[in-house]
Design an enzyme around this catalytic site. Structure first.
Site, PDB file in Angstrom:
ATOM      1  N   ASP A  94       4.854  -6.855  24.057  1.00 42.60           N
ATOM      2  CA  ASP A  94       3.510  -7.312  24.378  1.00 42.60           C
ATOM      3  C   ASP A  94       3.618  -8.442  25.406  1.00 42.60           C
ATOM      4  O   ASP A  94       4.698  -8.960  25.662  1.00 42.60           O
ATOM      5  CB  ASP A  94       2.722  -7.689  23.135  1.00 42.60           C
ATOM      6  CG  ASP A  94       3.207  -8.967  22.512  1.00 42.60           C
ATOM      7  OD1 ASP A  94       4.144  -9.568  23.047  1.00 42.60           O
ATOM      8  OD2 ASP A  94       2.637  -9.371  21.488  1.00 42.60           O
ATOM      9  N   ASP A 267       0.859  -0.857  15.985  1.00 48.73           N
ATOM     10  CA  ASP A 267       1.872  -1.816  15.537  1.00 48.73           C
ATOM     11  C   ASP A 267       1.173  -2.786  14.618  1.00 48.73           C
ATOM     12  O   ASP A 267      -0.024  -3.034  14.761  1.00 48.73           O
ATOM     13  CB  ASP A 267       2.472  -2.593  16.716  1.00 48.73           C
ATOM     14  CG  ASP A 267       1.563  -3.741  17.131  1.00 48.73           C
ATOM     15  OD1 ASP A 267       0.548  -3.474  17.793  1.00 48.73           O
ATOM     16  OD2 ASP A 267       1.847  -4.901  16.765  1.00 48.73           O
ATOM     17  N   CYS A 305       9.483   8.796  -2.957  1.00 54.43           N
ATOM     18  CA  CYS A 305       9.867   8.073  -1.737  1.00 54.43           C
ATOM     19  C   CYS A 305      11.384   8.138  -1.554  1.00 54.43           C
ATOM     20  O   CYS A 305      12.134   7.863  -2.486  1.00 54.43           O
ATOM     21  CB  CYS A 305       9.408   6.617  -1.817  1.00 54.43           C
ATOM     22  SG  CYS A 305       9.896   5.653  -0.370  1.00 54.43           S
ATOM     23  N   CYS A 307      13.269   6.168   0.192  1.00 54.60           N
ATOM     24  CA  CYS A 307      13.885   4.925   0.677  1.00 54.60           C
ATOM     25  C   CYS A 307      14.842   4.318  -0.352  1.00 54.60           C
ATOM     26  O   CYS A 307      14.817   4.654  -1.539  1.00 54.60           O
ATOM     27  CB  CYS A 307      12.803   3.920   1.084  1.00 54.60           C
ATOM     28  SG  CYS A 307      12.248   2.828  -0.240  1.00 54.60           S
ATOM     29  N   CYS A 310      13.397   2.671  -3.536  1.00 50.57           N
ATOM     30  CA  CYS A 310      12.917   3.576  -4.575  1.00 50.57           C
ATOM     31  C   CYS A 310      14.045   4.316  -5.295  1.00 50.57           C
ATOM     32  O   CYS A 310      13.792   5.145  -6.168  1.00 50.57           O
ATOM     33  CB  CYS A 310      11.877   4.525  -3.996  1.00 50.57           C
ATOM     34  SG  CYS A 310      10.365   3.638  -3.526  1.00 50.57           S
ATOM     35  N   HIS A 335      10.901  -0.275   2.090  1.00 49.28           N
ATOM     36  CA  HIS A 335       9.939   0.653   1.490  1.00 49.28           C
ATOM     37  C   HIS A 335       8.642   0.714   2.295  1.00 49.28           C
ATOM     38  O   HIS A 335       8.136   1.806   2.580  1.00 49.28           O
ATOM     39  CB  HIS A 335       9.614   0.278   0.037  1.00 49.28           C
ATOM     40  CG  HIS A 335       8.468   1.088  -0.485  1.00 49.28           C
ATOM     41  ND1 HIS A 335       8.622   2.373  -0.957  1.00 49.28           N
ATOM     42  CD2 HIS A 335       7.122   0.834  -0.508  1.00 49.28           C
ATOM     43  CE1 HIS A 335       7.432   2.872  -1.267  1.00 49.28           C
ATOM     44  NE2 HIS A 335       6.501   1.952  -1.004  1.00 49.28           N
TER      45      HIS A 335
HETATM   46 ZN   LIG Z   1      10.308   3.615  -1.213  1.00 45.80          ZN
END
Ligand SMILES: [Zn+2]
Length: 378
Positions: A94, A267, A305, A307, A310, A335
């Protein structure tokens, strides 16, 4: 031949949602897409491999912060943002306009430049549109944003008009100052909450040679319905075959409502900042990790999930925050970024299937959001 292109793959049959691909010298970005924010040359608390694993394709850097520290010449000597961060995909920087505004360090804006006080050492700094482009060329981002004049809302119409017209003139100066053909320039539509001004600004900027267009000056405290109204009015007046970026937005629902109105890129610091502050985004709404009811919770934050967070139990995540272990904020950042990428991936699939409107309804039901009358997906 241009290093940049936006290919419109599919238009949703019921909403203004678009499915596309934005191509840059550092690779492609599937749109609609979300860019994690790396203000100071790092997405806070996570390694670049962890950022990539969330599914992110493009990240953000910040001209204001990097120009003050370590300085854009230092960034250039350290290999530019790509060399410094080891991020191999596209990067957007930016221009500094929004930071000057939001840090309330502004001293004066005149036709030539913005003058502000550094939040680091209090020194007086001047930023012209030309200097903003020079800095962003040193940072080596794929997309440079023009320097714009953001006003705090509500404001008198004359002030909004003045800032909008100056933003258009500054956009032209940014184009003239640019020397790199491997860096795209995105213009920023201003005009406050006045649709007439927004349309005028979008129309004037669209006649200039930009590779993409942003809607700026929103998410500054106005009601979400106001933001949706402005986005809806602005998008039809932007070129169809160039990407559209809604700056600094927002909650998952804001992303979907804006996608429905024709936005391609987003964003926001929300997934990372909230993650550090023990708040998780999930399909069942926001989860406050510190809540005592999760003390013995053996299930993960979200069953489906993929990730790293998780793979742990929710009880363990809670323990990390209560014990003030740094792994807590790291895992929750991972996450939340994974969640935002998942929502965008699902949105892209839904657009391709012409089921985006139903997808938004289903998501809202999970998040427990009851429709405001003027916030409907058209
Ligand atoms: Zn997760």
């Amino acid at each position: 031949m241009s290093h940049f292109s936006y290919e419109l793959l599919h238009r949703d049959s019921q909403t203004g949602a678009r499915r596309g691909v934005f191509s840059t010298p550092h690779g492609t970005v599937q749109t609609p897409g979300f860019m994690p924010v790396g203000t100071q040359g790092t997405v806070k608390g996570v390694t670049i491999d962890q950022v990539a694993a969330t599914g992110a394709e493009m990240i953000l850097g910040n001209t204001y912060h990097l120009a003050l520290r370590p300085g854009h010449e230092t960034v250039r000597r350290l290999g530019g943002l790509h060399g410094m961060t080891l991020w191999e995909g596209p990067i957007l920087t930016d221009s500094g306009g929004f930071q000057i505004f939001s840090l309330q360090s502004i001293r004066e804006i005149n036709e030539q430049q913005a003058t502000f006080r550094s939040h680091i050492d209090g020194s007086i700094v001047q930023l012209t549109p030309e200097h903003s482009i020079e800095i962003q060329e040193s940072l080596g981002s794929d997309v440079a944003m023009v320097l714009d004049h953001v006003v705090a809302l509500p404001a008198k119409r004359s002030e909004v008009v003045d800032a909008m017209e100056r933003s258009i003139r500054w956009a032209g100066r940014c184009l003239n100052a640019a020397t790199r053909d491997d860096q795209a320039r995105f213009a920023i539509v201003q005009g406050g909450l006045d649709t007439e001004l927004r349309i005028q600004c979008a129309t004037e900027l669209s006649s200039m040679n930009f590779e993409g267009f942003a809607v700026g000056g929103l998410s500054v405290g106005e009601a979400p319905s106001e933001m949706y109204r402005i986005t809806q009015a602005t998008c039809p007046h932007l070129p169809e075959h160039k990407p559209r970026y809604l700056m600094g937005v927002g909650r998952p629902i804001d992303l979907l409502e804006s996608v429905a109105r024709g936005i391609d890129l987003f964003d926001c610091v929300m997934p990372t900042r909230n993650g550090r502050n023990a708040m998780a985004f999930t399909d069942r709404g926001n989860v406050k990790i510190r809540n005592a009811k999760y003390r013995d919770e053996t299930r993960p934050l979200e069953e489906h999930c993929p990730c790293l967070a998780c793979r742990h139990s929710l009880g363990y995540l809670r323990h990390l925050f209560v014990a003030k272990e740094m792994l807590g904020p790291i895992l929750l950042t991972i996450h939340n970024l994974t969640y935002y990428q998942r929502v965008m991936a699902e949105a892209r699939q839904a657009i391709e299937n012409n089921t985006f409107a139903q997808y938004v309804i289903d998501k809202k039901a999970g998040w427990g959001i009851i429709d405001e009358p003027d916030a409907d997906v058209e």
